[in-house]
Design a protein around this motif. Structure first.
Motif, PDB file in Angstrom:
ATOM      1  N   SER A   1      81.381  32.229 142.229  1.00  0.00           N
ATOM      2  CA  SER A   1      80.097  31.838 142.740  1.00  0.00           C
ATOM      3  C   SER A   1      79.769  30.903 142.277  1.00  0.00           C
TER       4      SER A   1
ATOM      5  N   SER B   1      79.786  25.006 144.754  1.00  0.00           N
ATOM      6  CA  SER B   1      80.631  24.034 144.916  1.00  0.00           C
ATOM      7  C   SER B   1      82.474  24.146 146.097  1.00  0.00           C
TER       8      SER B   1
ATOM      9  N   TYR C   1      87.025  21.746 144.479  1.00  0.00           N
ATOM     10  CA  TYR C   1      86.698  22.439 144.064  1.00  0.00           C
ATOM     11  C   TYR C   1      87.065  23.758 143.669  1.00  0.00           C
TER      12      TYR C   1
ATOM     13  N   SER D   1      75.401  29.277 138.227  1.00  0.00           N
ATOM     14  CA  SER D   1      76.066  30.508 138.122  1.00  0.00           C
ATOM     15  C   SER D   1      77.646  30.958 137.469  1.00  0.00           C
ATOM     16  N   CYS D   2      78.148  30.669 137.587  1.00  0.00           N
ATOM     17  CA  CYS D   2      79.271  30.842 137.145  1.00  0.00           C
ATOM     18  C   CYS D   2      79.693  31.380 135.104  1.00  0.00           C
TER      19      CYS D   2
HETATM   20  S1  SF4 Z   1      78.079  25.276 137.360  1.00  0.00           S
HETATM   21 FE1  SF4 Z   1      79.903  26.632 137.492  1.00  0.00          FE
HETATM   22  S2  SF4 Z   1      79.335  27.961 139.374  1.00  0.00           S
HETATM   23 FE2  SF4 Z   1      78.175  26.138 139.532  1.00  0.00          FE
HETATM   24  S3  SF4 Z   1      78.291  24.306 141.103  1.00  0.00           S
HETATM   25 FE3  SF4 Z   1      79.790  23.918 138.517  1.00  0.00          FE
HETATM   26  S4  SF4 Z   1      82.322  25.380 138.380  1.00  0.00           S
HETATM   27 FE4  SF4 Z   1      79.903  25.805 140.599  1.00  0.00          FE
END
Ligand code: SF4
Ligand code: SF4
Lengths: 191, 296
Positions: free
Chosen positions: A51, A54, A60, A91-92
């Protein structure tokens, strides 16, 4: 090119034995305490990395950081520059099937990295700006003129117009010695 | 008249003051009065500042909330970053005694106390809420419909995510801001990966600009693919990333975009008859004229 911070002071720090400590089970507990999320529930499905905006444009991998949290891989987690590539888009967190907030794990690790003096300079400069003006992005003359044209006052109704509120903010920041440490780390990088 | 303490944040008042001016004027026409929140500071930035020490993030956000508690007013704001800090800290402190006690210990040093007596709303959320305003009222306030324009909505991350800690129900394919856009006479368009981040957050814009802009560039590809004449958002930081970002993308990658970027309050201002001058659209990095010319 090997991954690195391109910051001589930081590279010197990494040579120090302090940064090569053994894996640390306390690290898992600290990350869970600060993040207030259940990192140890992770079953490494990879939904988080899938998801992540990056992930496709860097090395990463959020799943890897969650694993490091659970395994107590403190040095690996805190010295990896990828730690700072999370946009905190969450999102994750919304998609993790185990109800974990990987984003908050990253935030906790960043807080812990700061305690090791590992932190990119832009974060420290934001601290300094907020400490002196109350704003992370302060006003400027072009903007003042534009505000007046709009019928607004040159300074917004914030600490800009009421600087008497700034000492209170400084007390909060000083309580945690945040500015002091930011200044020191920035100064170390300057010679 | 519904009255709220207006939390300004940094980027709206200090980079895009048209957003601030528009929010005050457009809301007044909708029966929402935005009162100054004197002495407020940076929210503080959830990523760029929270990454350093979350304890300070909680305490500083709480100080801002207490200023509104002292006015006895709920807070409204026009930035998603501010929303994360102010809304989330407010909710977390209300729910967790340990957090609240820690924060109040620090606030006591400056004679303040977090009581948990107010609520925090994004202004867009109030616009959509029929009890406060609602889509019909927005539509009725339009004097110069944005007919003929296609607009892509960027929700931004911290408005809706993490969804477990929000009042909203959908962070995968929400449509309510599209309803607010359509009410202005414009046509909202759907595009690939709508909910992807703009790339600015978490301190990434400051740490690795090229990485951050690459995310923005992907969004620009997806938005222009469906023929959008402009992007709208409800977050001045997303606005900065898309607007100034297009100039930086040209410098860094040699890719040229010219897609106008307007905060929903700027769109609403236009639709209610405000002029581009009254909205300080000239402060935008990307010229808004091609969009204005599209309006029939
Ligand atoms: S919040 Fe989660 S999905 Fe969003 S950039 Fe950070 S690690 Fe990636
Ligand atoms: S989505 Fe959740 S369970 Fe799956 S790897 Fe990521 S953190 Fe672990």
């Amino acid at each position: 090119m090997a991954k690195g911070y391109n910051d001589p002071a930081m590279e010197t720090r990494f040579q120090d034995r302090y940064y090569h400590s053994a894996d640390n089970p306390e690290f898992t507990k600290e990350v869970e305490r600060i993040s207030r999320t259940i990192a140890h529930m992770c079953f490494q499905c990879g939904t988080c990395t899938g998801s992540c905006p990056s992930a496709p444009r860097s090395s990463y991998r959020i799943r890897k950081f969650v694993r490091r949290a659970v395994m107590g891989l403190e040095r690996e987690a805190l010295t990896d520059p990828d730690l700072w590539l999370c946009t905190t888009c969450y999102s994750c967190t919304d998609r993790c099937p185990r109800g974990i907030a990987p984003t908050d794990i990253i935030m906790a690790m960043r807080n812990l990295a700061f305690k090791w003096d590992i932190i990119p300079r832009n974060f420290l400069k934001t601290v300094q700006l907020i400490y002196t003006t109350g704003h992370g992005v302060p006003n400027n003359d072009v903007n003042r003129a534009a505000r007046v044209k709009l019928g607004l006052e040159a300074e917004p109704e914030t600490t800009h117009k009421y600087p008497e509120y700034i000492p209170g903010i400084q007390k909060i920041i000083d309580h945690y010695k945040m500015k002091e440490n930011a200044d020191r780390i920035l100064a170390e990088g300057e010679h | 008249m519904h009255e709220y303490a207006f939390f300004l944040g940094c980027i709206a008042p200090n980079r895009y003051p048209g957003c601030e001016a528009a929010a005050i004027k457009t809301s007044r026409k909708l029966g929402i009065e935005l009162l100054p929140l004197k002495g407020a500071s940076c929210c503080p930035a959830p990523g760029a500042f929270g990454a350093v020490d979350l304890n300070v993030w909680y305490a500083m956000a709480a100080r801002n909330i207490v200023l509104a508690e002292q006015m006895n007013k709920d807070i409204t704001l026009i930035c998603n970053g501010c929303y994360k800090s102010i809304y989330e800290v407010n909710e977390r402190l209300k729910e967790n005694d340990d957090l609240r006690d820690g924060v109040n210990e620090v606030l006591a040093e400056i004679d303040m106390e977090f009581k948990g007596s107010i609520d925090v709303y994004h202004l867009a959320e109030l616009y959509y809420d029929p009890k406060i305003c609602g889509v019909d009222k927005i539509r009725d306030s339009v004097t110069r419909p944005l007919t003929g324009t296609k607009i892509a909505v960027h929700y931004g991350c911290h408005l809706l995510k993490p969804i477990k800690e929000r009042r909203f129900t959908d962070s995968e394919n929400p449509m309510w801001i599209e309803e607010l856009v359509d009410a202005l006479g414009a046509e909202s368009v759907q595009y690939r990966n709508k909910m992807q981040c703009c790339g600015a957050g978490g301190g990434v814009r400051g740490f690795d600009l090229a990485h951050s802009l690459d995310i923005t560039n992907e969004k620009l590809i997806n938005v222009t693919e469906v023929g959008a004449d402009a992007i709208t958002e409800v977050c001045p930081f997303c606005q900065l990333q898309y607007d100034r970002g297009q100039i930086e993308i040209k410098e860094k990658f040699g890719i040229e975009w010219a897609l106008p970027v307007l905060h929903y309050n700027e769109l609403l201002g236009l639709a209610q008859g405000m002029t581009p001058q009254e909205l300080a659209l000239d402060l935008h990095g990307i010229d808004c004229k091609p969009f204005l010319d599209k309006i029939r």
